[in-house]
Design a protein around this motif. Structure first.
Motif, PDB file in Angstrom:
ATOM      1  N   ILE A 124     -14.794  10.635   2.344  1.00 21.01           N
ATOM      2  CA  ILE A 124     -14.065   9.522   1.728  1.00 21.01           C
ATOM      3  C   ILE A 124     -12.658   9.465   2.340  1.00 21.01           C
ATOM      4  O   ILE A 124     -11.960  10.479   2.426  1.00 21.01           O
ATOM      5  N   VAL A 125     -12.269   8.259   2.775  1.00 16.80           N
ATOM      6  CA  VAL A 125     -10.935   8.053   3.365  1.00 16.80           C
ATOM      7  C   VAL A 125     -10.084   7.269   2.377  1.00 16.80           C
ATOM      8  O   VAL A 125     -10.493   6.207   1.897  1.00 16.80           O
ATOM      9  N   ARG A 126      -8.901   7.789   2.074  1.00 12.51           N
ATOM     10  CA  ARG A 126      -7.964   7.125   1.161  1.00 12.51           C
ATOM     11  C   ARG A 126      -6.817   6.527   1.976  1.00 12.51           C
ATOM     12  O   ARG A 126      -6.181   7.200   2.782  1.00 12.51           O
ATOM     13  N   VAL A 127      -6.576   5.223   1.760  1.00 12.43           N
ATOM     14  CA  VAL A 127      -5.521   4.525   2.504  1.00 12.43           C
ATOM     15  C   VAL A 127      -4.594   3.853   1.493  1.00 12.43           C
ATOM     16  O   VAL A 127      -5.061   3.083   0.633  1.00 12.43           O
ATOM     17  N   LEU A 128      -3.290   4.130   1.589  1.00  7.51           N
ATOM     18  CA  LEU A 128      -2.268   3.522   0.730  1.00  7.51           C
ATOM     19  C   LEU A 128      -1.502   2.497   1.570  1.00  7.51           C
ATOM     20  O   LEU A 128      -0.887   2.837   2.590  1.00  7.51           O
ATOM     21  N   THR A 129      -1.575   1.241   1.146  1.00  7.44           N
ATOM     22  CA  THR A 129      -0.862   0.202   1.888  1.00  7.44           C
ATOM     23  C   THR A 129       0.603   0.194   1.475  1.00  7.44           C
ATOM     24  O   THR A 129       0.955   0.597   0.355  1.00  7.44           O
ATOM     25  N   PRO A 130       1.509  -0.287   2.351  1.00 10.94           N
ATOM     26  CA  PRO A 130       2.953  -0.235   2.070  1.00 10.94           C
ATOM     27  C   PRO A 130       3.355  -1.294   1.042  1.00 10.94           C
ATOM     28  O   PRO A 130       2.622  -2.222   0.770  1.00 10.94           O
ATOM     29  N   LEU A 190      -1.502  -7.846   7.489  1.00 10.76           N
ATOM     30  CA  LEU A 190      -1.794  -6.484   7.022  1.00 10.76           C
ATOM     31  C   LEU A 190      -3.292  -6.222   7.129  1.00 10.76           C
ATOM     32  O   LEU A 190      -4.114  -7.034   6.676  1.00 10.76           O
ATOM     33  N   MET A 191      -3.650  -5.118   7.736  1.00 12.92           N
ATOM     34  CA  MET A 191      -5.072  -4.761   7.848  1.00 12.92           C
ATOM     35  C   MET A 191      -5.195  -3.241   7.826  1.00 12.92           C
ATOM     36  O   MET A 191      -4.218  -2.515   7.996  1.00 12.92           O
ATOM     37  N   ILE A 192      -6.410  -2.804   7.577  1.00 13.55           N
ATOM     38  CA  ILE A 192      -6.738  -1.364   7.628  1.00 13.55           C
ATOM     39  C   ILE A 192      -7.797  -1.183   8.701  1.00 13.55           C
ATOM     40  O   ILE A 192      -8.901  -1.760   8.614  1.00 13.55           O
ATOM     41  N   GLY A 193      -7.457  -0.412   9.732  1.00 10.58           N
ATOM     42  CA  GLY A 193      -8.400  -0.123  10.797  1.00 10.58           C
ATOM     43  C   GLY A 193      -9.216   1.114  10.469  1.00 10.58           C
ATOM     44  O   GLY A 193      -8.675   2.165  10.148  1.00 10.58           O
ATOM     45  N   GLY A 235     -11.748   0.882  -5.276  1.00  5.38           N
ATOM     46  CA  GLY A 235     -10.383   1.096  -5.739  1.00  5.38           C
ATOM     47  C   GLY A 235     -10.183   2.459  -6.364  1.00  5.38           C
ATOM     48  O   GLY A 235      -9.093   2.783  -6.837  1.00  5.38           O
ATOM     49  N   THR A 236     -11.253   3.261  -6.385  1.00  2.18           N
ATOM     50  CA  THR A 236     -11.177   4.603  -6.982  1.00  2.18           C
ATOM     51  C   THR A 236     -12.110   5.530  -6.221  1.00  2.18           C
ATOM     52  O   THR A 236     -13.072   5.073  -5.579  1.00  2.18           O
ATOM     53  N   LYS A 254      -4.356  -5.874  -0.062  1.00  3.96           N
ATOM     54  CA  LYS A 254      -3.061  -6.260  -0.609  1.00  3.96           C
ATOM     55  C   LYS A 254      -2.028  -5.171  -0.308  1.00  3.96           C
ATOM     56  O   LYS A 254      -2.376  -4.013  -0.101  1.00  3.96           O
ATOM     57  N   TYR A 255      -0.756  -5.570  -0.377  1.00  2.10           N
ATOM     58  CA  TYR A 255       0.309  -4.605  -0.230  1.00  2.10           C
ATOM     59  C   TYR A 255       0.387  -3.726  -1.485  1.00  2.10           C
ATOM     60  O   TYR A 255      -0.026  -4.128  -2.588  1.00  2.10           O
ATOM     61  N   ASN A 256       0.962  -2.540  -1.278  1.00  2.00           N
ATOM     62  CA  ASN A 256       1.197  -1.585  -2.391  1.00  2.00           C
ATOM     63  C   ASN A 256      -0.096  -1.322  -3.186  1.00  2.00           C
ATOM     64  O   ASN A 256      -0.138  -1.418  -4.404  1.00  2.00           O
ATOM     65  N   SER A 257      -1.171  -1.014  -2.480  1.00  2.00           N
ATOM     66  CA  SER A 257      -2.472  -0.762  -3.119  1.00  2.00           C
ATOM     67  C   SER A 257      -3.119   0.462  -2.475  1.00  2.00           C
ATOM     68  O   SER A 257      -2.768   0.853  -1.366  1.00  2.00           O
ATOM     69  N   ILE A 258      -4.074   1.037  -3.218  1.00  2.00           N
ATOM     70  CA  ILE A 258      -4.814   2.219  -2.733  1.00  2.00           C
ATOM     71  C   ILE A 258      -6.272   1.814  -2.560  1.00  2.00           C
ATOM     72  O   ILE A 258      -6.870   1.210  -3.461  1.00  2.00           O
ATOM     73  N   TYR A 259      -6.846   2.160  -1.404  1.00  2.00           N
ATOM     74  CA  TYR A 259      -8.250   1.842  -1.133  1.00  2.00           C
ATOM     75  C   TYR A 259      -8.969   3.115  -0.701  1.00  2.00           C
ATOM     76  O   TYR A 259      -8.378   3.977  -0.028  1.00  2.00           O
TER      77      TYR A 259
END
Length: 700
Positions: free
Chosen positions: A694-700, A622-625, A645-646, A671-676
């Motif tokens: 600001i970019v918000r990314v929600l992991t699955p 799992l990664m965020i590009g 985290g906020t 981590k999975y199921n997290s907001i960054y």
């Protein structure tokens, strides 16, 4: 015959073992046997919003916890089941006296919004209904102090998680809440300055603390007595006085509750009559014309405020003097003799005039005329010597023998100077050097000629030529510089060192034409431009740059083409000030400096970039590009990538690079199921920065 299945045999065996175990356990501890345990059914009605709070602001109850305690020990604790507006549960409670049941109802943020408690003696199974009360906000401690016609109020900060706002009230009565002075929803704002108070008045202050549900807690009531503050006294001074009037002045009062001034006069060192009053703070002068020669007066200025309180100034004493005669104004002129004239005395008690002459300044000298006719105001002094210096005064006497001396007039008896000459000029054949000519002096006591020159803009004349030959009446000035303007004069001296000046001539030495320079900041550079030189003997331009005014500095650009009239100076830095001058050189060796200009390079922050990002799963990783647009500023320094985290703060840095083309990063520390939340900050070489979106990314 039926047989018991194996599973049932095992269940029976387990049941028998447990039965034997609990029998032995309760036989050893008879107080905690099954017979000593009661089942208590808890039934709690969750309050509806209409009972106390407004339906629009009530927080939904998400959790209800009950505790049973006795003698400081917890007997049981559990979370009740919520169905509709009712929370239910069954507790196993040891029988006995004074069993305390405490209920806490919490919202979705685990904030306790309601509390309930009851104490019962438990002898048998029963059902208990517990009523709950709302949890009020924490009460703040209010404090107040008087300072400079105002009241400073402070209170302890509320620490509740559901803090709503403070509202401060002020009243003239301890039994009434009064009016709202101040309201804030920021828990850390715990101070207020009440500037609208009156002297001698008592005020009562109360603070109400509201939570997000609209519930309130009232602080202690503070009484503040505002003391009477008297105005600062003014400083009274005597501006001038004579036999007919006194001019008085006092310092201006600048206090906001100023009401007026009262000027008092007395013939003794006591409070006297009011001779002037005003409510205008800037009216700080008064002329008392009602005074008598030879008397003494005492003056005091009172300043009064809007509450009727007043403060006395210092007291000044004024002695009205006896009047000497009006002095005369003396004038003198020399024309072979000294002619003296003076103004006629207007006083009714005039007695006489007396004219004095002295050869020493500030001494009276000898009397050379006396007259009792008030209209006789002229006298001719024939007893003077050439070259002498004399000082004249006229003294006026009245019938009481009081006197007044006129101004002193200095007269110098001149010697006869030499005959002046007439000065003219022309230019030599190269049209650059001036020839000076003058008429010859014919005096028998001639001593010498002296030729002087003055450069335009200077204050001092320079002697450039001197000769004792009366026939020498020509001089070629070879020390002039092109582009300057000069003035010339010739002084003739005789054998007694008396002198006479000629007329003054002014001439201009031709010079190459200068250009006019202009410039301004253009992005990160300084842009300079000037009008093209039109002279046929043009050679080159040299553009100078300096960080000091009136100093050429270094050459940053040179061109031998007259049409090259602009330059982008890239060797500059933001935040600095530069001074530029263009020097035009000509083939004849002359040059001309332009005007000096100042260019201030403001420090501009870098251009922000646009950030995008999304999660990816590559080979089960799992990664965020994250990708961002490239910054194109010439003074780029680095990118810094932050993760949080906020969206309330920027977080911590997870990546940094000083390569302007490096615009991609993969964040694998997630981590999975997290907001960054991600942000890119761009820095330039001046230390200035710009922040991206600001970019918000929600992991699955």
């Amino acid at each position: 015959m039926n047989t018991i299945p194996k599973q049932r045999n095992n269940a029976v065996l387990i049941f028998m073992i447990n039965l034997i175990f609990f029998g032995l356990l309760f036989s050893c501890a008879p107080d905690e046997s099954f017979e000593n345990i009661a089942e208590v059914t808890i039934q709690i009605q969750i309050p509806e919003s209409d009972n106390l709070k407004s339906a629009a602001s009530v927080t939904t109850i998400r959790k209800v916890i009950i505790r049973v305690t006795a003698g400081g020990k917890i007997l049981d604790k559990q979370e009740l089941n919520i169905t509709g507006n009712t929370a239910r549960g069954v507790l196993s409670v040891t029988k006995g006296e004074k069993r305390t049941f405490t209920v806490e109802a919490m919202d979705e943020n685990d904030i306790i919004q309601w509390l309930g408690s009851t104490t019962r003696d438990i002898n048998d199974d029963l059902t208990i209904d517990i009523e709950m009360e709302p949890v009020l906000p924490e009460v703040s401690n209010l404090q107040a102090a008087v300072a400079e016609n105002a009241v400073n109020i402070s209170w302890s900060q509320n620490s509740d998680n559901d803090f709503g706002r403070y509202v401060l009230y002020r009243s003239l009565s301890e039994d009434e809440p009064g009016d709202s002075l101040f309201s804030t929803s920021v828990a850390g704002e715990t101070e207020f300055r009440d500037n609208f108070v009156s002297e001698g008045q008592s005020y009562f202050y109360t603070l109400l603390v509201f939570d997000t549900e609209g519930l309130t807690a009232t602080s202690n009531v503070i009484q503040v007595d505002v003391p009477v503050t008297y105005l600062l006294p003014v400083n009274l001074v005597v501006v001038s006085t004579d036999s007919t009037r006194v001019v008085l002045s006092w310092s201006k009062n600048n206090e906001p509750d100023f009401a007026g001034y009262e000027l008092q006069r007395s013939s003794e060192e006591t409070t006297g009559e009011i001779i002037f009053s005003t409510s205008v703070a800037t009216d700080t002068t008064y002329t008392d014309n009602d005074v008598t020669e030879g008397n003494t007066y005492f003056y005091t200025c009172l300043v009064t405020d809007t509450a009727g309180y007043s403060t006395n100034s210092n007291q000044v004493q004024v002695d009205i003097p006896l009047i000497p005669p009006t002095p005369s104004i003396l004038e003198a002129a020399y024309d072979g003799y000294v002619y003296l004239s003076w103004s006629e005395n207007p006083d009714s008690d005039f007695s006489s005039y007396e004219v004095f002459r002295s050869e020493v300044e500030d001494e009276s000298g000898e009397s050379i005329f006396s007259g009792t006719d008030v209209s006789t105001t002229e006298f001719v002094d024939e007893n003077v010597v050439a070259g002498g210096i004399y000082y004249y005064t006229v003294v006026v006497y009245d019938l009481d023998r009081l006197s007044s001396k006129s101004n002193a007039v200095e007269i110098t008896i001149p010697r006869i100077p030499p005959t002046p000459v007439t000065l003219t000029y022309d230019f030599s054949s190269n049209s650059e050097l001036p020839n000076l000519f003058w008429t010859p002096n014919t005096d028998s006591d001639f001593a010498r000629y002296e030729l002087y020159r003055l450069l335009s803009g200077n204050d001092t004349w320079e002697r450039i030529y001197s000769t004792a030959d009366i026939s020498e009446t020509f001089y070629l000035d070879e020390s002039v510089e092109a582009g300057n303007t000069y003035s010339y004069k010739l002084i003739v001296f005789d054998t007694e060192e008396l002198s006479a000046e000629s007329n003054t001539v002014q001439l201009e030495i031709s010079a190459p034409g200068m250009v006019y320079l202009e410039g301004f900041q253009e992005g990160d550079y300084a842009y300079l431009y000037w009008k093209e030189s039109s002279d046929s003997d043009f050679l080159r331009y040299d553009l100078y740059r300096s960080q000091s005014q009136n100093f050429l500095g270094e050459i940053v650009y040179t061109s031998y083409r007259s049409s090259d009239t602009q330059f982008h100076d890239q060797g500059v830095s933001e935040g600095n000030t530069y001074y530029y001058t263009v020097v035009v050189y000509y083939t004849n060796g002359f040059y001309a400096e332009s005007n000096e200009i100042k260019v201030i390079l403001d420090a501009n922050p870098p251009s922000p970039v646009e950030l995008t990002g999304e999660y990816q799963i590559v080979d089960s990783l799992l990664m965020i590009g994250l990708r961002w647009s490239e910054n194109n500023d010439l003074n780029f320094d680095r990118y810094e990538l932050y993760r949080s985290g906020t969206d309330k703060d920027i977080g911590t840095i997870i990546f940094s690079t000083n390569k302007i083309t490096n615009t991609y990063f993969e964040d694998t520390n997630i981590k999975y199921n997290s907001i960054y939340f991600y942000t890119i900050v761009v820095y330039d070489k001046s230390g200035l920065s710009a922040t991206s979106n600001i970019v918000r990314v929600l992991t699955p």
